[in-house]
Scaffold this active site. Structure first.
Site, PDB file in Angstrom:
ATOM      1  N   GLU A 245       0.814  -1.214   0.000  1.00  0.00           N
ATOM      2  CA  GLU A 245       0.000   0.000   0.000  1.00  0.00           C
ATOM      3  C   GLU A 245       0.853   1.272   0.000  1.00  0.00           C
ATOM      4  O   GLU A 245       0.507   2.256  -0.659  1.00  0.00           O
ATOM      5  CB  GLU A 245      -0.904  -0.019   1.237  1.00  0.00           C
ATOM      6  CG  GLU A 245      -1.828   1.159   1.362  1.00  0.00           C
ATOM      7  CD  GLU A 245      -2.673   1.036   2.620  1.00  0.00           C
ATOM      8  OE1 GLU A 245      -2.893   2.057   3.270  1.00  0.00           O
ATOM      9  OE2 GLU A 245      -3.092  -0.095   2.951  1.00  0.00           O
ATOM     10  N   ASP A 246       1.975   1.256   0.739  1.00  0.00           N
ATOM     11  CA  ASP A 246       2.705   2.492   1.004  1.00  0.00           C
ATOM     12  C   ASP A 246       4.121   2.537   0.451  1.00  0.00           C
ATOM     13  O   ASP A 246       4.814   3.531   0.651  1.00  0.00           O
ATOM     14  CB  ASP A 246       2.774   2.729   2.522  1.00  0.00           C
ATOM     15  CG  ASP A 246       1.403   3.017   3.110  1.00  0.00           C
ATOM     16  OD1 ASP A 246       0.521   3.446   2.354  1.00  0.00           O
ATOM     17  OD2 ASP A 246       1.218   2.812   4.322  1.00  0.00           O
TER      18      ASP A 246
END
Length: 729
Positions: A145-146
């Site tokens: 996600e990051d």
């Protein structure tokens, strides 16, 4: 952002509420697409594939030994080994190195290095007893996600299971989904949870750590995140049995949304702690009683958490010292639980209303325990929980302690691709949720329906007459049972029997009821009524009914909603057929109120003019006339006369539906009976009563005629008339 486009800045949290810990990118925003279906791989577009080996070498730079466990996860390893002494820690080492390398340079809003977040989440799960695969995925849960790590790389390094879990907890991008990102993320996560419950375990631990560090956020954002936690995450923790996480989440939400009540409760707890400990005295007495009984048991004091104290104060008013906690008795075997219960009820006065046996009948979230309360001579009351050590582990950690209670392997479809995992033990509430979410027409409907579904705090099991069970939320009605069993075919539902008795569709079901749903044939074209929405508790039923009503704006056609009594006037008075009375020259008439026919048991009464009226023996008129002192006249049937015809009144009880009256009259005609008169009463709660006075060529036809009428769809009972008809000639 550097000249080469690498990410260096820390970003503020998005509106999804996940974000005490996220970082920013300087990528320009793009409009949200119209589609709301989550993509198979929610990876950000345009990411370059990175070299995991290079990241691994960078993370190991300066390490004296490539196989050494990094000090940063030493506390995680220690907690993990406490539950799993033989666990292989190598996956944890590699997962940490990848997570630390990929998150390096990212900071949380609190100013801490970002890696502290996945470490904290993993420690929470390790202390609850999660197995190695869960912890490995937890360390990596934000990498896709990051950071620039992709799902393909996670799969190559750690296998399909870890990849599946990481994908399940990865949020969808706001740039792709706009305002629908949060509900669609939860939809994606719940679908993944249906295949592997460890997805939700990580999500709950992730939210707990975020709630612990929520103080750095703006008050309005704290409140918004707390409300989502209250409405969605806490109910999910309850359903998955993770009481340890649920209790702390409740307290954190309580502090944010109700600060004054929280402060008051905190003061009460502090004052009680300084006033003495009546539960300590109870515990010592319990230990003595069980020691004398020869039962090996541990007795612990379990302080109530803030929300529990607050609820107790609302329920009981002023709290006493023992109300601030409960006593927990832990034993080894199930049988010892009942032994402890017997000893405590013998030596103390039990509060019978407080006894609950969740061992014999576990809760739907796996919880097992005996609950009771006992009173000492001084009037002090203590609540007691009795369970085995294994029950206690499950009560605290729920599905986290069980690893993955579903099949851990993935299935394949005919093309060799990934299919849904085999899941024979999926709980009823999750199966319902996964079923209705497919039909939710838009994210708003899904989001509101999800919150309503999760607001149900209890589940019941009802039995189908054809075998099998249905799991429904407490308060569910026959409408809910119909849609749970038949899906959209339940649009044709016309009634139900519960435990063998006919009931209205609005009837609320109880745990253990047997339900038989009655459906009209498809060709009748019947459909749901808008009033059904007032009696539903399940999103599946509401969504299906709402969709049908939207596609049929004219509304359902209820057969008996419009008609008023319709009458065909009888052509002639009933004759005596072959009824014979023991009075010479007496005129004999068959009573119109009960229309007797051979071989009914009959009796007669003399009326004005010397005529004798013949009634069926069970006719209410017989009882009334006998009570009035009227002397009965003996009546018997003569031998059948081929030229005689017999008149009878039949009452048909049915559910309203289109063409019901036409179908009944057709069934009567096919049996060779002539309709002398007919009355259709206005419908009451969807049920209609039909009265028919019929002329039969042969009394022996009556049983077959009644059977034919009962076979008409919607008719649930046909009986002989016992009261005067509504209209006569």
């Amino acid at each position: 952002m550097s000249a080469d486009g690498s990410r260096t800045a820390a970003r503020t949290a998005p509106d999804s509420g996940e974000a005490v810990h996220e970082h920013v990118t300087a990528e320009p925003p793009t409009p949200a697409p119209a589609a709301s279906t989550p993509p198979a791989n929610p990876r950000r577009r345009g990411r370059a594939r990175i070299d995991l080996r290079r990241l691994g070498l960078a993370a190991l730079l300066g390490s004296p030994s490539r196989g050494r466990l990094p000090d940063a996860i030493g506390h995680v390893a220690e907690a993990h080994r406490a539950h799993h002494p033989e666990a292989d820690l190598e996956p944890l080492r590699r997962a940490y190195l990848l997570a630390e390398s990929s998150h390096r340079g990212q900071m949380r809003k609190s100013g801490e290095p970002y890696i502290t977040h996945p470490l904290a989440v993993t420690l929470i799960l390790a202390e609850l007893g999660a197995e190695t695969t869960t912890l490995t995925a937890s360390l990596l849960h934000d990498t896709v996600e990051d950071t620039e790590v992709t799902l393909d790389q996670v799969r190559e390094e750690f296998g399909q299971e870890v990849c599946f879990i990481v994908d399940g907890v990865t949020k969808l991008e706001k740039v792709d989904y706009g305002a629908a990102a949060e509900p669609e993320t939860f939809r994606k996560m719940l679908v993944a949870t249906g295949n592997d419950v460890r997805v939700m375990s990580i999500k709950l631990a992730d939210r707990l750590h975020n709630m612990r560090t929520l103080g750095v956020m703006r008050p309005e954002k704290q409140a918004r995140i707390a409300k989502v936690t209250r409405d969605v995450l806490i109910p999910l923790a309850e359903r998955l049995g993770v009481q340890a996480l649920k209790s702390e989440l409740e307290d954190l939400v309580f502090a944010i949304l109700h600060p004054e009540e929280y402060a008051r409760t905190r003061t009460l707890i502090a004052e009680n702690a300084a006033a003495g400990d009546p539960l300590g005295e109870f515990a010592e007495e319990f230990r003595g009683v069980l020691r004398e009984a020869g039962i090996a048991a541990e007795v612990h004091i379990r302080p109530r958490h803030f929300v529990s104290v607050h609820r107790s104060r609302i329920k009981r008013g002023e709290l006493r010292g023992a109300d601030f906690g409960r006593l927990l008795v832990l034993v080894t075997e199930d049988a010892d639980c009942y032994g402890v219960l017997g000893e405590l009820h013998t030596c103390f006065t039990p509060v019978i209303s407080e006894f609950k046996d969740f061992i014999a009948t576990p809760k739907f979230n796996l919880y097992q325990s005996l609950h009771t309360a006992v009173t000492r001579r001084d009037g002090e009351v203590a609540e007691v929980l009795i369970r085995t050590h294994q029950m206690h582990k499950v009560a605290e950690a729920g599905v986290v302690a069980l690893g993955n209670p579903y099949d851990a392997g993935t299935g394949t479809d005919e093309d060799g691709g990934e299919g849904e995992r085999v899941d024979p033990t999926r709980p009823g509430w999750l199966s319902r949720l996964l079923d209705w979410q497919r039909s939710a027409p838009d994210p708003d409907t899904f989001w509101s329906s999800l919150r309503e579904e999760l607001s149900q705090d209890r589940e019941i099991t009802v039995y189908r007459t054809g075998g099998g069970t249905l799991s429904l939320p407490a308060g569910a009605s026959c409408v809910d049972a119909a849609y749970a069993q038949y899906g959209e075919e339940a649009h044709a539902c016309i009634g139900a029997r519960v435990n063998g008795r006919l009931v209205t569709l609005s009837t609320v079901l109880r745990d253990g009821d047997t339900v038989h749903v009655l459906l009209a044939p498809a060709e009748t074209g019947s459909g749901p009524d808008a009033e059904w929405l007032d009696h539903t508790r399940t999103p599946a039923a509401r969504i299906a009914i709402g969709r049908w009503l939207s596609s049929h704006p004219e509304g359902p056609v209820v057969a008996a909603a419009a008609p008023r009594p319709q009458l065909t006037v009888e052509a002639m008075r009933p004759g005596a057929a072959n009824a014979v009375v023991d009075l010479p020259n007496a005129t004999v008439r068959l009573a119109g109120c009960c229309t007797p026919v051979p071989p009914d048991a009959v009796t007669g009464f003399t009326v004005r003019g010397g005529a004798v009226t013949v009634h069926r023996a069970e006719c209410p008129a017989v009882e009334r006339m006998s009570a009035a002192g009227r002397a009965p006249v003996p009546v018997h049937w003569a031998q059948p006369d081929e030229s005689a015809e017999y008149r009878v009144t039949l009452i048909a009880e049915s559910f309203g539906r289109p063409h019901l009256l036409a179908d009944l009259t057709e069934a009567i005609a096919l049996e060779g009976a002539a309709i002398i008169s007919a009355t259709v009463e206005p419908p009451v709660q969807g049920r209609v009563r039909h009265s028919y006075t019929l002329q039969l060529p042969d009394a022996a036809q009556l049983p077959g005629l009644m059977r034919a009428m009962r076979k008409v769809p919607g008719v649930y009972d046909v009986g002989r008339g016992k009261e005067p008809a509504a209209a006569t000639s």
